[in-house]
Design a protein around this motif. Structure first.
Motif, short mmCIF file in Angstrom:
data_model
loop_
_atom_site.label_atom_id
_atom_site.label_comp_id
_atom_site.label_asym_id
_atom_site.label_seq_id
_atom_site.Cartn_x
_atom_site.Cartn_y
_atom_site.Cartn_z
N VAL A 1 -3.50 3.53 2.40
CA VAL A 1 -4.20 2.89 1.39
C VAL A 1 -3.57 1.61 1.35
O VAL A 1 -2.23 1.40 1.30
CB VAL A 1 -4.44 3.55 0.01
N SER A 2 -4.43 0.48 0.91
CA SER A 2 -3.81 -0.89 0.36
C SER A 2 -4.22 -1.01 -1.00
O SER A 2 -5.03 -0.30 -1.54
CB SER A 2 -4.38 -1.86 1.28
N TRP A 3 -3.34 -1.76 -1.60
CA TRP A 3 -3.40 -2.18 -3.28
C TRP A 3 -4.81 -2.96 -3.28
O TRP A 3 -4.45 -4.09 -2.35
CB TRP A 3 -2.25 -2.59 -3.73
N VAL A 4 -5.66 -2.98 -4.29
CA VAL A 4 -6.68 -3.94 -4.17
C VAL A 4 -6.37 -4.87 -5.44
O VAL A 4 -6.38 -4.28 -6.51
CB VAL A 4 -7.97 -3.00 -4.56
N SER A 5 -6.18 -5.97 -5.26
CA SER A 5 -6.16 -7.09 -6.27
C SER A 5 -5.06 -6.76 -7.26
O SER A 5 -5.39 -7.09 -8.37
CB SER A 5 -7.58 -7.44 -6.63
N ALA A 6 -4.11 -6.21 -6.89
CA ALA A 6 -3.27 -5.65 -7.97
C ALA A 6 -1.98 -6.41 -8.22
O ALA A 6 -1.70 -7.20 -7.14
CB ALA A 6 -2.36 -4.36 -7.49
N GLU A 7 -1.58 -6.74 -9.50
CA GLU A 7 -0.59 -7.69 -9.63
C GLU A 7 0.71 -7.11 -9.14
O GLU A 7 0.88 -6.06 -9.40
CB GLU A 7 -0.51 -7.75 -11.31
N PRO A 8 1.62 -7.99 -8.51
CA PRO A 8 2.72 -7.55 -7.97
C PRO A 8 3.66 -6.68 -9.04
O PRO A 8 4.31 -5.68 -8.55
CB PRO A 8 3.42 -8.73 -7.60
N GLN A 9 3.45 -7.05 -10.39
CA GLN A 9 4.28 -6.39 -11.41
C GLN A 9 3.92 -4.88 -11.73
O GLN A 9 4.79 -4.14 -11.82
CB GLN A 9 4.48 -7.31 -12.82
N LEU A 10 2.55 -4.85 -11.68
CA LEU A 10 2.18 -3.62 -11.49
C LEU A 10 2.57 -2.46 -10.47
O LEU A 10 2.99 -1.27 -10.58
CB LEU A 10 0.76 -3.31 -11.85
N VAL A 11 2.48 -3.10 -9.28
CA VAL A 11 2.75 -2.24 -8.02
C VAL A 11 4.20 -1.87 -7.97
O VAL A 11 4.73 -0.82 -7.68
CB VAL A 11 2.59 -3.03 -6.71
N LEU A 12 5.23 -3.03 -8.58
CA LEU A 12 6.53 -2.85 -8.50
C LEU A 12 6.85 -1.84 -9.57
O LEU A 12 7.67 -0.83 -9.57
CB LEU A 12 7.21 -4.31 -8.96
N LYS A 13 6.15 -1.57 -10.86
CA LYS A 13 6.22 -0.50 -11.93
C LYS A 13 5.93 0.70 -11.24
O LYS A 13 6.84 1.62 -11.52
CB LYS A 13 5.42 -0.96 -13.02
N LEU A 14 4.71 0.68 -10.57
CA LEU A 14 4.55 2.26 -9.95
C LEU A 14 5.68 2.63 -8.99
O LEU A 14 6.15 3.66 -8.90
CB LEU A 14 3.17 2.23 -9.20
N LEU A 15 6.15 1.64 -8.18
CA LEU A 15 7.28 1.92 -7.10
C LEU A 15 8.40 2.24 -7.77
O LEU A 15 9.00 3.28 -7.50
CB LEU A 15 7.38 0.78 -6.18
N ARG A 16 8.90 1.72 -8.87
CA ARG A 16 10.08 1.91 -9.58
C ARG A 16 9.91 3.62 -10.26
O ARG A 16 10.90 4.21 -10.03
CB ARG A 16 10.17 1.25 -10.64
N VAL B 1 -9.10 2.79 0.95
CA VAL B 1 -8.68 3.59 2.17
C VAL B 1 -8.77 2.55 3.10
O VAL B 1 -9.77 2.08 3.58
CB VAL B 1 -9.37 4.90 2.23
N LYS B 2 -7.76 2.63 4.16
CA LYS B 2 -7.60 1.63 5.34
C LYS B 2 -7.89 2.61 6.42
O LYS B 2 -8.32 2.14 7.24
CB LYS B 2 -6.28 0.88 5.44
N TYR B 3 -7.18 3.84 6.39
CA TYR B 3 -7.33 4.75 7.58
C TYR B 3 -7.32 6.24 7.09
O TYR B 3 -6.71 6.39 6.02
CB TYR B 3 -6.65 4.72 8.49
N ARG B 4 -7.90 7.10 7.65
CA ARG B 4 -7.80 8.51 7.48
C ARG B 4 -7.47 9.03 8.67
O ARG B 4 -7.65 8.84 9.82
CB ARG B 4 -9.05 9.10 6.91
N GLN B 5 -6.36 10.29 8.44
CA GLN B 5 -6.12 10.94 9.53
C GLN B 5 -5.97 12.36 9.24
O GLN B 5 -5.16 12.65 8.11
CB GLN B 5 -4.53 10.61 10.10
N GLY C 1 0.94 -1.23 0.05
CA GLY C 1 0.01 -0.14 -0.01
C GLY C 1 0.92 1.26 -0.01
O GLY C 1 2.12 1.27 -0.30
N ALA C 2 0.36 2.42 0.44
CA ALA C 2 1.02 3.52 0.23
C ALA C 2 0.42 4.44 1.27
O ALA C 2 -0.73 4.50 1.93
CB ALA C 2 0.96 4.14 -1.05
N GLY C 3 0.93 5.68 1.63
CA GLY C 3 0.65 6.92 2.55
C GLY C 3 0.21 8.06 1.47
O GLY C 3 1.28 8.41 0.81
N LEU C 4 -0.73 8.55 1.09
CA LEU C 4 -1.25 9.65 0.64
C LEU C 4 -1.67 10.98 1.38
O LEU C 4 -2.26 10.91 2.26
CB LEU C 4 -2.08 9.27 -0.47
N LEU C 5 -1.05 12.03 0.75
CA LEU C 5 -1.39 13.33 1.39
C LEU C 5 -2.43 13.96 0.41
O LEU C 5 -1.97 14.38 -0.63
CB LEU C 5 -0.16 14.30 1.74
#
Length: 138
Positions: free
Chosen positions: A101-116, A86-90, A57-61
Motif C-alpha cells: 500500500v501507499s499512503w494517500v495524501s498523508a501529512e509526513p508528520q502523521l506517517v512519522l507518528k505511525l512509524l514511531r 492498495v498498489k498490489y496484492r499477492q 507506504g507499507a506491506g500488510l498481511l
C-alpha cells in the motif's frame, strides 16, 4: 526488532518488522493494526499485520476473508491513522494475502507518528517478572 534498510529503486528507508529472508507463509512477527472503511461511518474491515513500512507506504498481511477494498484507513490506535491505497496484492496461501500500500495524501508528520508507534511496539520484549528474595538471615 525492526530491520531498517535502504533498497535500490525505493525513495524511502523501509523498516522491516520481521526477518525478510523468511517466507511470508511462515512469518510470526509484525505489528497488528486495524483497517477501517473510508465510507461516511468508517466501519471495521478487519485486522492486519504490518510487515514493513516506510514514509511512502507499507506491506500488510491480511486475511483473505476480510475483502480489503482499494482504499482504507490503517489505524494503530484512536488518534493514529493514515489513509492507504492498495498498489498490489499477492496471494500468500488460501487464507492470507499480502498488500503493498501507499499512503494517500498523508501529512509526513502523521506517517512519522505511525512509524514511531509501530517501531516502539516492535521493540517491546516480553520479560519474566523479577522476584526479589528477602534475606531473612542477618
Amino acid at each position: 526488532m525492526p530491520y531498517p534498510r535502504q533498497q535500490p529503486g525505493r525513495q524511502f528507508y523501509r523498516w522491516y518488522f520481521y526477518d525478510p529472508s523468511q517466507p511470508l507463509a511462515t512469518q510470526t512477527k509484525g505489528v497488528p493494526v486495524k483497517l477501517k472503511s473510508t465510507s461516511w461511518f468508517g466501519g471495521d474491515i478487519g485486522s492486519a499485520v504490518v510487515k514493513d513500512m516506510s514514509g511512502g507506504g507499507a506491506g500488510l498481511l491480511v486475511p483473505r476473508k476480510d475483502k480489503v477494498p482499494e482504499k482504507f484507513w490503517v489505524g494503530y490506535d484512536r488518534e493514529t491513522r493514515v489513509k492507504a491505497q492498495v498498489k498490489y496484492r499477492q496471494l500468500v496461501d488460501d487464507k492470507l494475502e499480502f498488500l503493498g500500500v501507499s499512503w494517500v495524501s498523508a501529512e509526513p508528520q502523521l506517517v512519522l507518528k505511525l512509524l514511531r508507534k509501530l517501531r516502539r511496539r516492535a521493540f517491546v520484549i516480553k520479560q519474566q517478572p523479577v522476584r526479589l528474595v528477602q534475606n531473612t538471615t542477618a
